[in-house]
Design an enzyme around this catalytic site. Structure first.
Site, mmCIF file in Angstrom:
data_model
loop_
_atom_site.group_PDB
_atom_site.id
_atom_site.type_symbol
_atom_site.label_atom_id
_atom_site.label_comp_id
_atom_site.label_asym_id
_atom_site.label_seq_id
_atom_site.Cartn_x
_atom_site.Cartn_y
_atom_site.Cartn_z
ATOM 1 N N ASP A 42 55.664 -6.783 -32.188
ATOM 2 C CA ASP A 42 54.828 -6.266 -33.270
ATOM 3 C C ASP A 42 54.006 -7.495 -33.883
ATOM 4 O O ASP A 42 52.834 -7.304 -34.190
ATOM 5 C CB ASP A 42 55.677 -5.438 -34.495
ATOM 6 N N ALA A 43 54.712 -8.507 -34.011
ATOM 7 C CA ALA A 43 53.938 -9.572 -34.720
ATOM 8 C C ALA A 43 52.831 -9.914 -33.907
ATOM 9 O O ALA A 43 51.760 -10.330 -34.415
ATOM 10 C CB ALA A 43 55.029 -10.675 -34.975
ATOM 11 N N ASP A 46 50.124 -7.549 -34.013
ATOM 12 C CA ASP A 46 49.386 -7.584 -35.181
ATOM 13 C C ASP A 46 48.512 -8.758 -35.128
ATOM 14 O O ASP A 46 47.213 -8.840 -35.693
ATOM 15 C CB ASP A 46 50.242 -7.963 -36.462
ATOM 16 N N LEU A 92 48.124 1.649 -40.949
ATOM 17 C CA LEU A 92 47.963 0.826 -42.015
ATOM 18 C C LEU A 92 47.454 -0.584 -41.642
ATOM 19 O O LEU A 92 47.861 -1.052 -40.579
ATOM 20 C CB LEU A 92 49.378 0.883 -42.753
ATOM 21 N N GLU A 123 57.339 1.099 -51.342
ATOM 22 C CA GLU A 123 58.385 1.778 -50.683
ATOM 23 C C GLU A 123 58.606 1.361 -49.151
ATOM 24 O O GLU A 123 57.416 0.514 -48.554
ATOM 25 C CB GLU A 123 57.985 3.228 -50.696
ATOM 26 N N LYS A 125 58.926 0.161 -45.489
ATOM 27 C CA LYS A 125 58.316 0.779 -44.060
ATOM 28 C C LYS A 125 59.257 1.140 -43.120
ATOM 29 O O LYS A 125 59.742 0.397 -42.575
ATOM 30 C CB LYS A 125 56.994 -0.076 -43.670
ATOM 31 N N ASP A 127 61.079 1.843 -39.696
ATOM 32 C CA ASP A 127 60.454 1.645 -38.360
ATOM 33 C C ASP A 127 60.873 2.781 -37.403
ATOM 34 O O ASP A 127 62.128 2.881 -36.592
ATOM 35 C CB ASP A 127 61.041 0.299 -38.069
ATOM 36 N N ARG A 146 51.800 11.483 -33.843
ATOM 37 C CA ARG A 146 50.693 10.949 -34.122
ATOM 38 C C ARG A 146 49.689 10.934 -32.760
ATOM 39 O O ARG A 146 48.549 11.190 -33.258
ATOM 40 C CB ARG A 146 50.607 9.677 -34.732
ATOM 41 N N GLU A 181 58.299 9.969 -41.392
ATOM 42 C CA GLU A 181 58.960 9.062 -40.378
ATOM 43 C C GLU A 181 60.216 9.704 -39.735
ATOM 44 O O GLU A 181 61.059 9.895 -40.492
ATOM 45 C CB GLU A 181 59.037 7.638 -40.689
ATOM 46 N N TYR A 233 56.812 10.745 -46.422
ATOM 47 C CA TYR A 233 56.124 9.627 -47.417
ATOM 48 C C TYR A 233 54.524 10.319 -47.763
ATOM 49 O O TYR A 233 53.868 9.312 -48.367
ATOM 50 C CB TYR A 233 56.247 8.521 -46.998
ATOM 51 N N LYS A 297 50.571 1.504 -51.978
ATOM 52 C CA LYS A 297 49.993 2.832 -51.969
ATOM 53 C C LYS A 297 49.208 2.872 -53.530
ATOM 54 O O LYS A 297 50.110 2.641 -54.224
ATOM 55 C CB LYS A 297 50.449 4.108 -51.593
ATOM 56 N N LYS A 321 54.370 -6.744 -44.028
ATOM 57 C CA LYS A 321 55.295 -6.846 -43.118
ATOM 58 C C LYS A 321 56.313 -8.023 -43.472
ATOM 59 O O LYS A 321 56.186 -9.173 -43.822
ATOM 60 C CB LYS A 321 54.626 -7.007 -41.807
ATOM 61 N N CYS A 426 51.213 -19.338 -5.980
ATOM 62 C CA CYS A 426 51.968 -18.345 -6.441
ATOM 63 C C CYS A 426 53.319 -18.213 -5.904
ATOM 64 O O CYS A 426 53.472 -18.302 -4.535
ATOM 65 C CB CYS A 426 51.063 -17.111 -5.683
ATOM 66 N N CYS A 429 53.296 -14.955 -2.776
ATOM 67 C CA CYS A 429 52.413 -15.110 -1.771
ATOM 68 C C CYS A 429 51.973 -16.355 -1.266
ATOM 69 O O CYS A 429 51.233 -16.448 0.014
ATOM 70 C CB CYS A 429 51.306 -14.114 -1.684
ATOM 71 N N CYS A 444 47.274 -15.937 -9.509
ATOM 72 C CA CYS A 444 47.040 -15.957 -8.180
ATOM 73 C C CYS A 444 46.081 -15.651 -7.528
ATOM 74 O O CYS A 444 45.109 -14.565 -7.940
ATOM 75 C CB CYS A 444 48.248 -15.153 -7.779
ATOM 76 N N CYS A 450 48.510 -10.557 -1.933
ATOM 77 C CA CYS A 450 49.733 -10.860 -2.564
ATOM 78 C C CYS A 450 50.713 -9.610 -2.981
ATOM 79 O O CYS A 450 50.183 -8.842 -3.665
ATOM 80 C CB CYS A 450 49.457 -11.580 -4.192
HETATM 81 S S1 IVH Z 1 51.694 5.821 -45.144
HETATM 82 C C1 IVH Z 1 47.348 6.991 -43.908
HETATM 83 N N1 IVH Z 1 54.280 5.012 -45.700
HETATM 84 O O1 IVH Z 1 53.541 2.946 -40.485
HETATM 85 C C2 IVH Z 1 48.554 6.310 -43.812
HETATM 86 N N2 IVH Z 1 53.622 4.900 -43.475
HETATM 87 O O2 IVH Z 1 51.714 1.079 -39.433
HETATM 88 C C3 IVH Z 1 49.751 6.964 -43.914
HETATM 89 N N3 IVH Z 1 55.238 3.957 -41.682
HETATM 90 O O3 IVH Z 1 51.650 5.521 -38.969
HETATM 91 C C4 IVH Z 1 50.923 6.067 -43.724
HETATM 92 N N4 IVH Z 1 56.759 3.736 -43.191
HETATM 93 O O4 IVH Z 1 54.109 6.052 -38.861
HETATM 94 C C5 IVH Z 1 53.196 5.170 -44.666
HETATM 95 N N5 IVH Z 1 56.433 4.605 -46.289
HETATM 96 C C6 IVH Z 1 55.465 4.654 -45.378
HETATM 97 C C7 IVH Z 1 55.950 4.480 -43.751
HETATM 98 C C8 IVH Z 1 54.661 4.624 -43.099
HETATM 99 C C9 IVH Z 1 56.450 3.974 -41.838
HETATM 100 C C10 IVH Z 1 54.617 4.214 -40.545
HETATM 101 C C11 IVH Z 1 53.607 5.236 -40.328
HETATM 102 C C12 IVH Z 1 52.432 4.683 -39.843
HETATM 103 C C13 IVH Z 1 52.540 3.215 -39.523
HETATM 104 C C14 IVH Z 1 51.480 2.347 -39.921
#
Ligand code: IVH
Length: 705
Positions: A42-43, A46, A92, A123, A125, A127, A146, A181, A233, A297, A321, A426, A429, A444, A450
């Site tokens: 993910d890092a 991003d 997000l 709140e 996030k 996973d 989604r 989620e 959420y 938010k 994050k 390579c 090959c 290569c 190859c």
């Molecule tokens: S709000 C308009 N709240 O994170 C955006 N998303 O990286 C509404 N996610 O697609 C999303 N926890 O799948 C929101 N507390 C949370 C969340 C959350 C996990 C996920 C969600 C979103 C993704 C974005």
């Protein structure tokens, strides 16, 4: 790894890097969203998106038609029905440092030109994977993933099996889409993997993959047997507002019977947001489920509505994050893998070590410069320390994906340790492996000679977003490639398997391991069915470097037919008219054009392409209009002072509705929106017979936010 600072990039370098980033991000998206098999952490993902955004901010005119900034996720997988989201499911923006949080708040104030009270919810996030649940008159009628944000998969029957998802709601508005989620707890994940392993079934790398794999089962009975949970959420389509604030709305969802996260708190600015982040971070190890950050938010929903959205993210929310997790272990060896485009990728073989709850035994080392302690421009990374076999190395992973070697502790190094010599041929090959100027990757040069490249190309060819042939996955392709009787060496060979098999008497496929009469008949039928293929899929399936899925769509829409596409690419040669018209396509840069031209000019590649196309009926692509709003496709100019919103807000809303916003009035302008103090533009508009509206008129035309 340090790349060239964005401020120092030349325009050409920026254009090329944007092309590379678009391809890398599209590939990562497909792996993550469509195949549940992430290739980047993910890092890292991003970091790629952030760099792309920084380069685009510096060179806005270089932004590509297929820019990753305008995309969320990846297209839906086949097998499930499709659901078009009435309200898009967005992603997000990410924050990594406290300064990013302060910036977020400052930007909101500036956008709204607002200095009053501003509160936020904070709140965890979660996973997992997001899900949209549609209720009509209190009854659950549809559940959708989604997907790419616009279209998701219909997983209604599966969602009905999740205990946290109510089938009926008390006191709900007539229409209510609840978003949240789906996730799996650590304990349930461990038990599921034990159960799977004992039955010889597939085990999952982490709870997120387990949740995704369990929800996206075509047989809902399998989902029912998997311990999935759901936190609500957010919401989408609504017939009546839930509340005036985010916190109030979440409270309503809890009253209706949804699980909402107990760590949701109200904060009044950056300091209290960061305090809540620290608190959640300290509780993270004991939560019993994976979270990867904290989401902030804007609490006031009227302000949320005014702030609105950028192309893929809301302006009113951000995900802060957590940093990646780290561990130290020994580097036992370095393997070189050869990919589809010939890239030689060094992979660290590690003494197994637990990082963030997952046992890691290999990790990426990126490329030869990274091992040597340099970036691709020769500047030092890790203080110039190189990495040697036998070293003590630091490994990290963020979330669920391929771990990386981050650092090395040379105090553990033996005196006879040798610097690693990156192969210049390579390993698969024996062809020379070369580096192009400015490219950090050694490749290569064997092309289809190859075997590693050829097999990876075939795997790409049959992958889900390419030809997607049922029963012909990576495993079968690998087997067919090495099988001397079938000898599937290039894509065209797939379409001749059946006729060659028929001529092959006793050595028929149905007599082999894993194949019976029925499965062979099914496979042949599935291959036959794909002789008819849409042009965009075909172009993507060719696996030409720098031509990802989005680029393939751009090309297919532009050329419509294979014949037109093929003629254009064949005729193009750097500098000639065909080359210029290729570059004139919005979304096609020099890098992509060169790559296309080179592929079609290479004798062997060209022969493989021609042989393939001879087996197919290619369907032309028809362009569809993007939106049906009253201003879609119109060119709008704003002038004078706007009183209800800032210029940025007005521009963003117009663009969100499909309009093009321009700074000057010309014959191409469709509409002038003029506020007090408007000057010569009104006269220009009158002269050109262009419609002029005041702010009220404009708002009446486009409707509420
Ligand atoms: S709000 C308009 N709240 O994170 C955006 N998303 O990286 C509404 N996610 O697609 C999303 N926890 O799948 C929101 N507390 C949370 C969340 C959350 C996990 C996920 C969600 C979103 C993704 C974005």
């Amino acid at each position: 790894m340090k790349a060239t600072a964005v401020e120092l990039l030349s325009e050409d370098a920026a254009r090329e890097e944007l092309a590379r980033l678009a391809e890398a991000i599209a590939e990562a998206n497909i792996a993550y969203h469509t195949q549940d098999a992430p290739k980047l952490s993910d890092a890292d993902f991003d970091a790629l998106k952030q760099r792309n955004a920084l380069i685009e901010a510096r060179f806005p005119h270089l932004k590509r038609a297929d820019s990753p900034s305008d995309q969320v996720g990846a297209a839906v997988a086949d097998g499930f029905g499709k659901v078009t989201h009435r309200v898009r499911m967005l992603s997000l923006e990410n924050a990594f440092y406290p300064e990013d949080v302060t910036d977020f708040v400052d930007r909101i104030r500036k956008y709204l030109n607002y200095s009053g009270d501003l509160r936020f919810t904070a709140e965890p996030k979660i996973d997992g994977l997001s899900l949209s649940l549609r209720y009509e008159f209190g009854q659950l009628v549809q559940a959708a993933t989604r997907g790419d944000g616009e279209t998701g998969e219909n997983v209604t029957e599966n969602a009905r099996t999740i205990a946290d998802i109510p089938q009926h709601l008390r006191q709900a508005p007539e229409v209510l889409e609840v978003r949240g989620e789906v996730y799996m707890s650590h304990a349930d994940f461990a038990a599921l993997n034990t159960r799977q392993a004992s039955r010889g079934g597939k085990t999952f790398a982490n709870p997120r993959n387990a949740a995704a794999g369990s929800l996206r089962q075509l047989d809902a009975r399998i989902t029912a047997a998997r311990p999935l949970r759901f936190f609500a959420y957010s919401w989408g389509d609504l017939s009546a507002p839930l509340a005036e604030t985010q916190l109030g709305a979440i409270g309503r969802l809890a009253e209706m019977g949804f699980q909402t996260n107990p760590l949701t708190a109200l904060c009044d600015g950056p300091a209290s947001l960061i305090a809540q982040y620290r608190k959640i971070e300290s509780l993270r190890p004991s939560l019993g489920y994976d979270i990867d950050g904290v989401v902030y938010k804007v609490n006031d929903l009227a302000l949320q509505a005014r702030l609105g959205f950028r192309s893929t993210t809301p302006r009113w929310a951000i995900a802060h994050k957590f940093p990646a997790e780290l561990a130290w272990t020994d580097l036992l060896g370095i393997d070189i893998q050869v990919g589809r485009t010939g890239a030689l990728s060094p992979v660290a073989r590690l003494a197994p070590v637990t990082v963030g709850g997952v046992v890691v035994s290999n990790a990426t080392l990126h490329n030869e410069d990274y091992i040597a302690g340099r970036d691709s421009k020769g500047a030092e990374i890790r203080g110039g320390k190189d990495i040697r076999i036998g070293d003590r190395v630091q490994v990290y992973r963020a979330g669920d994906v391929i771990p990386k070697v981050a650092d090395v502790d040379i105090s553990f190094r033996k005196s006879d340790a040798q610097a690693y010599e990156f192969p210049t041929v390579c390993p698969e090959c024996g062809s020379p492996a070369m580096r192009e100027e400015g490219d950090s990757v050694r490749r290569c040069t064997g092309g289809l000679i190859c075997p590693a490249q050829a097999v990876e190309r075939l795997k790409h060819f049959v992958s889900r977003n390419a030809f997607d042939i049922e029963g012909l996955g990576a495993k079968q392709v690998e087997m067919f490639f090495h099988d001397p009787d079938l000898a599937v060496k290039t894509p065209a060979d797939i379409f001749t398997i059946a006729s060659r098999d028929a001529a092959n008497g006793l050595k028929r496929l149905k007599n082999r391991d894993g194949f019976g009469e029925t499965s062979v008949a099914k496979l042949f039928a599935a291959i036959e069915a794909k002789r008819n293929i849409p042009l965009d899929r075909l172009i993507f399936a060719l696996g030409i470097r720098h031509v990802g899925e989005v680029a393939a769509q751009v090309l297919a829409r532009h050329f419509s037919t294979w014949a037109a596409f093929e003629a254009a690419v064949t005729q193009a040669e750097e500098g000639n008219a065909a080359w210029d018209s290729l570059l004139a396509i919005d979304g096609v840069g020099k890098t992509m054009a060169s790559s296309l031209v080179a592929a079609f000019a290479n004798e062997q590649e060209r022969a493989a392409i021609d042989a393939l196309v001879a087996q197919l009926q290619v369907q032309p692509v028809v362009w569809k209009a993007a939106t049906d709003s009253p201003v879609a496709g119109k060119t709008v100019v704003f002038t004078g002072t706007l009183e209800k919103m800032t210029r940025a807000e007005a521009k963003a809303r117009a663009e969100a509705l499909g309009a093009k916003v321009s700074g000057s009035v010309s014959a191409k302008t469709d509409l002038l929106v003029a506020g007090p103090g408007a000057g010569s533009k009104i006269k220009d508009a009158a002269r050109l017979g262009i419609e002029v509206l005041d702010e009220e008129g404009w708002l009446a035309l486009i409707g509420p936010a």
